[in-house]
Enzyme design. Sequence first.
Site, PDB file in Angstrom:
ATOM      1  N   ASP A  35       0.813  -1.212   0.000  1.00 21.29           N
ATOM      2  CA  ASP A  35       0.000   0.000   0.000  1.00 21.29           C
ATOM      3  C   ASP A  35       0.852   1.269   0.000  1.00 21.29           C
ATOM      4  O   ASP A  35       0.327   2.384   0.023  1.00 21.29           O
ATOM      5  CB  ASP A  35      -0.985   0.024   1.175  1.00 21.29           C
ATOM      6  CG  ASP A  35      -0.376  -0.454   2.472  1.00 21.29           C
ATOM      7  OD1 ASP A  35       0.856  -0.623   2.514  1.00 21.29           O
ATOM      8  OD2 ASP A  35      -1.127  -0.653   3.439  1.00 21.29           O
ATOM      9  N   ASP A  88       9.282  -6.124  12.203  1.00 20.14           N
ATOM     10  CA  ASP A  88      10.236  -5.367  11.389  1.00 20.14           C
ATOM     11  C   ASP A  88      11.266  -4.660  12.259  1.00 20.14           C
ATOM     12  O   ASP A  88      12.434  -4.537  11.875  1.00 20.14           O
ATOM     13  CB  ASP A  88       9.513  -4.373  10.485  1.00 20.14           C
ATOM     14  CG  ASP A  88       8.478  -3.533  11.224  1.00 20.14           C
ATOM     15  OD1 ASP A  88       8.210  -3.818  12.410  1.00 20.14           O
ATOM     16  OD2 ASP A  88       7.931  -2.600  10.610  1.00 20.14           O
ATOM     17  N   ARG A 147      -3.891   4.367   4.662  1.00 20.18           N
ATOM     18  CA  ARG A 147      -5.066   3.856   3.942  1.00 20.18           C
ATOM     19  C   ARG A 147      -6.331   4.569   4.405  1.00 20.18           C
ATOM     20  O   ARG A 147      -6.501   4.856   5.590  1.00 20.18           O
ATOM     21  CB  ARG A 147      -5.207   2.352   4.167  1.00 20.18           C
ATOM     22  CG  ARG A 147      -4.068   1.555   3.560  1.00 20.18           C
ATOM     23  CD  ARG A 147      -4.177   0.076   3.865  1.00 20.18           C
ATOM     24  NE  ARG A 147      -5.408  -0.502   3.330  1.00 20.18           N
ATOM     25  CZ  ARG A 147      -5.469  -1.663   2.666  1.00 20.18           C
ATOM     26  NH1 ARG A 147      -4.358  -2.348   2.442  1.00 20.18           N
ATOM     27  NH2 ARG A 147      -6.622  -2.136   2.241  1.00 20.18           N
TER      28      ARG A 147
END
Length: 402
Positions: free
Chosen positions: A99, A183, A211
């Site tokens: 995204d 991460d 988003r």
Amino acid sequence: MTVTQPDVSVIIGAYEAMPYLIECLSSVEAQTIGWDRIEVIAVDDGSTDGTGEYLEEFAERAPMHVLVIRQENSGGPSGPRNVGLGKASGRYVFFLDADDRLGPEALERMVAMADRAGTDVVLGKVEGVNRSAPKSMWGKTVERTDVYSSNIKFTLSAQKLFRRELLDRHGMRFDESLFTGEDALFTMEAYLRANGVSVVADHTCYYLVGRDDGKHVTKSGSYMLRFDSARALMNLIAELVPAGARRDQLMIRPFLVTLLPQFGPKFATDSEEVRRHKLELAKPLMDAYWTEGVARRLKVHERLRLHLVAEQRPDLLLDVVTFVKAKKQAAALLEKRGRRVYLAYPHFRDRAAGIPDAVYLAEPREARAFPGYREGGVETFLRRAVRKARRVLTSREMRPAA
């Protein structure tokens, strides 16, 4: 016919990524590095919105090599990234979220930087689109730095260029048992094991897209997952960095970014059961890693809350959280002729509470905001004392023997 090794493998883990995936892939196709120098490995993680079909359509018409892998949903971003990493053949890998999108010339500039500087990790400047992005590490372009000499510890997302040989040498993969903060664990390990880190700050290399539907992995997950993330990162730092100032410097990241928010404004509205559980989860982490070196690197309200977490004092902690939530400014008390600034958050010099004054003592970077503060006073006094002691010793040594 020999196949030339690509310079960079772009790994895209995609789940329910439409329509954002369209711009994401367009940004890859528009890269200036040369189509023969990159490969795309896209892993559809069980999407039902047409993500997999669009990836396959893109692979058929794309000018660069594109490998699409479709699999059952794994429940998180780690699995798809690991699958992609296992298929990568590039000298470098770049993890691109489906995204988000790359900036123009991003891969060309980052690969050139890594080749020129010989570094193992390259950070490209990140900008947020409908969301915030880290800022403190983009002051200037730096060819070679490390996690101790810069603010890069405050950007531990995976969207960076990594030398694949580094990852393979240490068997580095994303922890699939974590559903948030995976991460951060991967990137911190890369920082610590890397032969140097580069920062490209003069060109936007990555657009972090918020988003419209609010679905983003960093927003998901219960508080228990956050404690799992903090624990994993603290344990990694402790494993790779001996106890001392350097470890304390790195521990700031999990304490400040992951653990402290669990004792922020939300704590005031948590049920008593949740508050108790949060303190129970925090206790082993505080016992193991909360040190004076970590404490003095924090602002007073941060230090005070974590001190009360370490002391398991929910009653006092709630008072402080409520005060901070109201965005009140604690009164400043200047002592020692302005050389010390105490910030009078709740329970300051309350005998019943028994919190040491040192917890409320502002460090210079925070104290400078208050008129009348005299920086360096204590340090100057100590220097004078040392010089006086040296003069006394020298005079005694120069006296003739009786």
